[in-house]
Structure formats: structure tokens, C-alpha cells
Design an enzyme around this catalytic site. Structure first.
Site, PDB file in Angstrom:
ATOM      1  N   HIS A 128      47.940  39.458  40.347  1.00 37.65           N
ATOM      2  CA  HIS A 128      48.076  40.090  38.960  1.00 37.65           C
ATOM      3  C   HIS A 128      47.769  38.575  38.067  1.00 37.65           C
ATOM      4  O   HIS A 128      47.585  38.815  37.022  1.00 37.65           O
ATOM      5  CB  HIS A 128      49.423  40.418  38.970  1.00 37.65           C
ATOM      6  CG  HIS A 128      49.281  41.645  37.740  1.00 37.65           C
ATOM      7  ND1 HIS A 128      49.007  41.365  36.415  1.00 37.65           N
ATOM      8  CD2 HIS A 128      49.996  42.990  37.910  1.00 37.65           C
ATOM      9  CE1 HIS A 128      49.075  42.533  35.938  1.00 37.65           C
ATOM     10  NE2 HIS A 128      49.658  43.618  36.618  1.00 37.65           N
TER      11      HIS A 128
ATOM     12  N   ASP B 232      31.509  52.556  43.171  1.00 35.90           N
ATOM     13  CA  ASP B 232      30.408  53.259  44.128  1.00 35.90           C
ATOM     14  C   ASP B 232      29.540  52.146  44.240  1.00 35.90           C
ATOM     15  O   ASP B 232      29.033  51.408  43.476  1.00 35.90           O
ATOM     16  CB  ASP B 232      29.811  54.383  43.170  1.00 35.90           C
ATOM     17  CG  ASP B 232      28.607  54.791  44.110  1.00 35.90           C
ATOM     18  OD1 ASP B 232      28.213  54.405  45.168  1.00 35.90           O
ATOM     19  OD2 ASP B 232      27.747  55.508  43.515  1.00 35.90           O
TER      20      ASP B 232
END
Length: 432
Positions: A161, A380
Site C-alpha cells: 500500500h 484480461d
């Protein structure tokens, strides 16, 4: 779970995936907003590979990772402490960690683990660096590709993070997918985080309650230590979300200000969690949430800003103020804080961190973070989007995550963990 079947993940030796070509070396600046949340965020994505073998998919992931790291070269470095005593990146080009693994089962086992929120099984899908004692000993990106007997595989990610907030992580993953498909990056990263440097001299213009230290007078810490942490998801579809807003507005008939979905849901969850944890009436409680400051800074942060553009904002009140009052009270408090997030507030927060160097205390605290608008479930690499995906556990026990709900994108899936006895009460309160 079926019978006494044991879920086993067998890992090969980890490899380091370095940037494909030479990248800049040296110390890379992280802004004060990057210092705030020093945790690894873990997610997983299940793909039905269109390749002949899972080995082909693994090779695509490995090759494209090496290529995308050229653009995102700080991610191939290691976190360190700068001469000023802050977290920074040593751009060494060492690379991301990649591990190939396989399981002794089909994907049905994981589906079952998700429906039962069995996080200990999902944890096996993300590689933990053995012996790492803190965030500095964990590379910014750790990747595990786990092959299943049924032919599909899970991509498990651990991402720092300090390096990315949700928006930046989604942009990095999208760039990685584009690289895998041989496409140019549609949004090259903007890497210069010095644009969020503190002012000289620092100007703290607001009270920053998000950093208040709170004493646990209710013994809640003990509850977490003694009981099993139970994870659950609660789906709030549009009808339920609308009902919360209506409840709030009906109770507060004098208010002309209509509340948003986020405000109504956050107020409801904060109040319910205080009740479930049985806080004492005079227990001070804090609400924190991550507001995306990208468009609120003046000027706005550049497109593709690769770093934390979120600012934690919060408020402190007593548990009795929430639990003992109508929902409109909690929601009104949330609304007052949402309106605070302006350019001056965010720059004041950056300057506060420069002077005080502390992280928000999490005692008596609820941190809400929303992923409901991120496109993390649309990755994808060339063989279609994941069949399903999600978080592995939570970055902290005080966190509630808002995830995309159903396909309609108008529902919100609320994911959290609570001690077992508190979760029983919380489940009842969710029946509205």
C-alpha cells in the site's frame, strides 16, 4: 468442508522477475500520503486459461511482468528508510517475486472456501515472504500463480500500500494486462511523487482527528485476542441502500440535505459495529475513511499518478452518541466529514504528517475503504476476465471493505471480520 480432505498447495522455488531493460537506480521519494498505510494488500483472480497448458499462461505472466516493470521501475526496488527517517524506495531493480504453485484439488474447493469465508485457505494462494518481520522486508509486488487440477489457475497478488492506493493498483494491473497482449500502455504511469511534498514551512490549518490516540476502556482488544475472527460478506442491493437513505431522511425531516449512498451505508455500519462490539457508552470511537483526493487537489493530480492519492479523514465521538441515537445522527456525522475534504484540508494533512510523523492510531477505530468502483475484477491478460476474484483477508482487523456487488454495479458487497460473538450480533443488525 467435505470429509477430512486436506487442501495442499505445493510451491516451486520463488524467482525474481527483473525489469526487461536497464532502469534508474537510487532513492525514490514517497510522499507523506504513501507513509500512512504500511500494509500489504492481498487479492486473488481465478482464470480459465485459453492456453494449451497453464505453463503457457505462467510464461505470459512472467514475460509481461518483466516488461511492465520497465515503466513502473520503483516497484522492482525495495522499501527502505530514507535519511529523513521516512519510508522510501531503494530502486535496485531486484524485481518482483514470482512463485509457481499447484494444488491437489479443483477450483470447487476454493469456491467453497469463499462462500464460507475461510480465509486461512485463501491465504495459501498468496505467497508470504518467509521470516519477513515488517513491511521493509517484503518486496512491493509478490505474485503467485497456483495451478488447479481442473486446468484453471489463480493469480494471487500481494501489493504494498506504500506503493499503490486502489486506483494506482488498478492502473498498474491494467498496464500489465495490456503489455501481456502486446499493446502500448493506454495510461503510462506518472511517477514523480514530489508533487505532493509538504509546504515549507508546514501549515497545519485543520484539526486532524484521524490521528487521535484513543484508550480502550471497553476491553475490546481482549475480545479480539480471545475469540476467533469471523469473516462475512453482506450484500446491499439497491433496494436495501435506498431503504437506508429513506430511514435517514425520514428521521431527519428538518434536513434539506439529501444523503449519499456512501454516507448512509457508512453511518449504518459504524453504528452497528459499535453495538456489536458492545463498546461502553463513553468509549471514544473513531471513523476513518479513505477519500480519493486525485480530482480534489488544485491542480488535480496528473492522470496515471502512481502512488497514494487518498487522504485519510476521520472523526471521533462516543459510542453512546451513535448507538443511543437514530441512524440520522451517525449519517449526519459522516456527511459533515465528507464535506471537509478539500485541497487545503489535504495539504494540511500532508504538513501534519511532516511535523508529527505518526500514523493513525487504530484503537476504537473503524476504517472504511471502498473498492466498489475499481476495475480490479476486469483484468484480461489475453485469456478473458477472471471468472471470480476478491480480497484475501483484510489489511487490518479494523477495516470494512466495500466491494462491487452484483453485475449491475449498483450493489455493494460489505466485507469485514469481527470476533465470533460480535459477528452474531452484527448479523442480526444487518437484517433491515
Amino acid at each position: 468442508m467435505a470429509g477430512s480432505f486436506e487442501f495442499v498447495v505445493t510451491r516451486k522455488k520463488p524467482v525474481l522477475v527483473t525489469p526487461k531493460s536497464e532502469t534508474p537506480k537510487g532513492l525514490y521519494y514517497l510522499s507523506n500520503l504513501d507513509q500512512n498505510i504500511a500494509v500489504t494488500v492481498k487479492t486473488f483472480y481465478y482464470f480459465k486459461s485459453k492456453s494449451k497448458t497453464n505453463q503457457d499462461s505462467y510464461n505470459v505472466i512472467k514475460k509481461s511482468l518483466s516488461e511492465v516493470l520497465v515503466h513502473y521501475y520503483p516497484v522492482a526496488g525495495r522499501l527502505t528508510i530514507s535519511p529523513e527517517g521516512k519510508i522510501a524506495v531503494n530502486c535496485t531493480g531486484e524485481g518482483a517475486v514470482l512463485v509457481e504453485a499447484e494444488t491437489n484439488c479443483g477450483i470447487e474447493m476454493i469456491k467453497e472456501a469463499i462462500s464460507e469465508n475461510r480465509m486461512e485457505m485463501l491465504e495459501e494462494l498468496v505467497y508470504d515472504i518467509p521470516g519477513a518481520r515488517n513491511i521493509l522486508e517484503i518486496p512491493p509486488v509478490v505474485v503467485q500463480v497456483t495451478n488447479f487440477k481442473c486446468g484453471g489457475f489463480i493469480l494471487g497478488l500481494g501489493m504494498s500500500h506504500n506503493m499503490f492506493d486502489g486506483v494506482a493498483a488498478a492502473e498498474f494491473l491494467n498496464s500489465w494486462c495490456e503489455t501481456a497482449k502486446g499493446l502500448p500502455l493506454s495510461l503510462p504511469p506518472f511517477l514523480d511523487r514530489a508533487i505532493l511534498q509538504p509546504r515549507k514551512p508546514p501549515k497545519i490549518e485543520f484539526p486532524h482527528n484521524e490521528f487521535d490516540e484513543i484508550e480502550d476502556i471497553s476491553g475490546t482488544g481482549r475480545l479480539y485476542d480471545e475469540e476467533k475472527l469471523v469473516y462475512k460478506s453482506f450484500l446491499f442491493e439497491p433496494r436495501k441502500l435506498e431503504k437506508l437513505k429513506t430511514m435517514t431522511n425520514e428521521e431527519d425531516i428538518n434536513s434539506n440535505n439529501k444523503v449519499t449512498t456512501f454516507q448512509a451505508l457508512t453511518g449504518f455500519l459504524w453504528k452497528s459495529r459499535c453495538e456489536a462490539l458492545r463498546f461502553k457508552q463513553d468509549q471514544r470511537v473513531k471513523l476513518l475513511f479513505a477519500a480519493d483526493g486525485r480530482s480534489r487537489f488544485i491542480p488535480p493530480l496528473p492522470k496515471g499518478y502512481c502512488g497514494n492519492g487518498i487522504v485519510l479523514t476521520g472523526l471521533v465521538t462516543s459510542s453512546g452518541e451513535l448507538v443511543g441515537n437514530p441512524l440520522s445522527r451517525s449519517v449526519g456525522l459522516v456527511k459533515s466529514v465528507v464535506d471537509l475534504v478539500t485541497d487545503s484540508f489535504m495539504r494540511s494533512a500532508i504538513d501534519y504528517l511532516e511535523v508529527n510523523r505518526n500514523r493513525p492510531s487504530m484503537t476504537g477505530t473503524l476504517l472504511i475503504t471502498s473498492w466498489s468502483r475499481l476495475s480490479l475484477h476486469k483484468l484480461d491478460f489475453g485469456w478473458g476476465e477472471p471468472v471470480f476474484s476478491g480480497p484475501v483477508g483484510l489489511p487490518g482487523r479494523e477495516v470494512i471493505l466495500f466491494l462491487p456487488g452484483l453485475e449491475d454495479m449498483k450493489s455493494i458487497n460489505v466485507f469485514l471480520g469481527l470476533p465470533a460473538s460480535a459477528m452474531k450480533v452484527f448479523e442480526e443488525l444487518m437484517k433491515i
